[in-house]
Motif scaffolding. Sequence first.
Motif, PDB file in Angstrom:
ATOM      1  N   ASP A 250       0.857  -1.178   0.000  1.00 52.62           N
ATOM      2  CA  ASP A 250       0.000   0.000   0.000  1.00 52.62           C
ATOM      3  C   ASP A 250       0.895   1.231   0.000  1.00 52.62           C
ATOM      4  N   ALA A 251       1.006   1.858  -1.160  1.00 50.98           N
ATOM      5  CA  ALA A 251       1.859   3.023  -1.356  1.00 50.98           C
ATOM      6  C   ALA A 251       1.004   4.280  -1.428  1.00 50.98           C
ATOM      7  N   PRO A 252       1.612   5.471  -1.359  1.00 48.15           N
ATOM      8  CA  PRO A 252       0.839   6.709  -1.437  1.00 48.15           C
ATOM      9  C   PRO A 252      -0.032   6.814  -2.694  1.00 48.15           C
ATOM     10  N   ASP A 253       0.402   6.159  -3.779  1.00 53.58           N
ATOM     11  CA  ASP A 253      -0.370   6.234  -5.013  1.00 53.58           C
ATOM     12  C   ASP A 253      -1.277   5.029  -5.202  1.00 53.58           C
ATOM     13  N   GLY A 254      -1.511   4.263  -4.129  1.00 55.70           N
ATOM     14  CA  GLY A 254      -2.415   3.123  -4.218  1.00 55.70           C
ATOM     15  C   GLY A 254      -1.699   1.800  -4.027  1.00 55.70           C
ATOM     16  N   ARG A 255      -2.445   0.709  -4.121  1.00 56.31           N
ATOM     17  CA  ARG A 255      -1.860  -0.622  -3.915  1.00 56.31           C
ATOM     18  C   ARG A 255      -1.043  -1.034  -5.144  1.00 56.31           C
TER      19      ARG A 255
END
Length: 461
Positions: A250-255
């Motif tokens: 789960d990254a800042p720009d989504g999974r």
Amino acid sequence: MAEIAAKVLVLGGGPGGYVAAIRAGHHGLGTVLVEDTKVGGTCLNVGCIPSKALIHAADEYALAVARAAGSPFGLSTGAPALDFARTVAWKDGLVARLNSGVASLLKKNGVKILRGRGTLLDGKTCRVDTDVGADTVRAEHVVIATGSRAAELPGLPFGGAVISSTEALSLPEVPRRLAVVGAGYIGAELGLAFAKMGAAVTIVEAADRILPSYDADLVRPVRRGLDAHGVAVMLDARAAGLDGGALLVDAPDGRRRVPADRVLVAVGRRPKTAGWGLERLDLDMEGPFIRVDERCATSMRGVWAVGDVTGEPMLAHRAMAQGETVADVIAGRRRAFDRRVIPSVVFTDPEVVSAGLSPAEAAAAGHEVKVGLFPFAANGRAMTLEGEDGFVRIAARADNHVVLGIQAVGRGVAEMAAAFGLAIEMGARLEDVAGTVHAHPTLGEAFQEASLRALGEALHI
């Protein structure tokens, strides 16, 4: 069932435990050490020593690869090959030699080693289940040195493709794709080592930078080193589990899916407080750790604790220093463990070393500070080693110039840890460091120059 009487019982044979036992032997105290695996603990067997061996092998291989294309000073070589099985065998040989050495030192100092699982029945008695039966040890003093274990993540339990640092050090081959969860010193060190050996490495870190316990100035050169070796770094990101041959993040720009043949979970360590009878003792705790005072005494008379089970920082040299302290106190000496100066080292490329307070920590503690920083770009020895990226930094009280902390990042700076610790331990002032003649050309000159710069008297910058 045999009954054994001892002056000192040490539960756990890691750095804190075996040093406490050896020191007690020095004092002529009847000592029994209980260990269910190999003496030396995590550090010697599956931690500090084998990881540094692997890091050294990775460094040599990466250097050979780089030299195949030539060098600024005219050296070129053929394309190298890495026999990883031989690398692991060499590493295991070093560990075996050191393990045997520790066992010999214990024997030399009259320490009786009981190999088996120890369980405390009370603050004076321990049952030891060995391969040939159970023994009971009764002692006047009990030293708890049970160590720590790698921490798991709920969604990534160890097993199969998910490994801890222990398994990472004995893999049958270099993984083609490695995901590392956690960018603390273990994750950064091993991630970079495997990248140098040819793995495609991605490091996933929940904080906003790698090595989050170190300040940003120290971290920047390390990040450049990771980038130079092709390590992908995902910050402000959390591992969410596995999906086939990929780590879900789960990254800042989504999974996102990070393809990985192995997932190394390196999110810290937890004290071993279960399985050896802690519940039978009336010990004060600090969270998951056993609370100790400056003599490493617990809240129970005659019960002592050292090493990882007593809290951060979980470092072998801290445990060793505590082990010495306990044995000396039991022997009747006046001794206290000074926790102010515990150097820490990160064996990345470049390396990081820190002793005492950073400038920010010193200011937060209420000190007005003078800071001096000297870059390795202005150090002749660093240039000859192609190691100009980094610096030495010193922080001292503004009023009396007493040194509060020293940090460095650069090639080979780990070996400067002793000088940094000694300066703080002895209460050195900036003038003491600046007035000490440092050999030329050495990296240590940057230590002197940083002190001169803090005094406004820098010579070479």
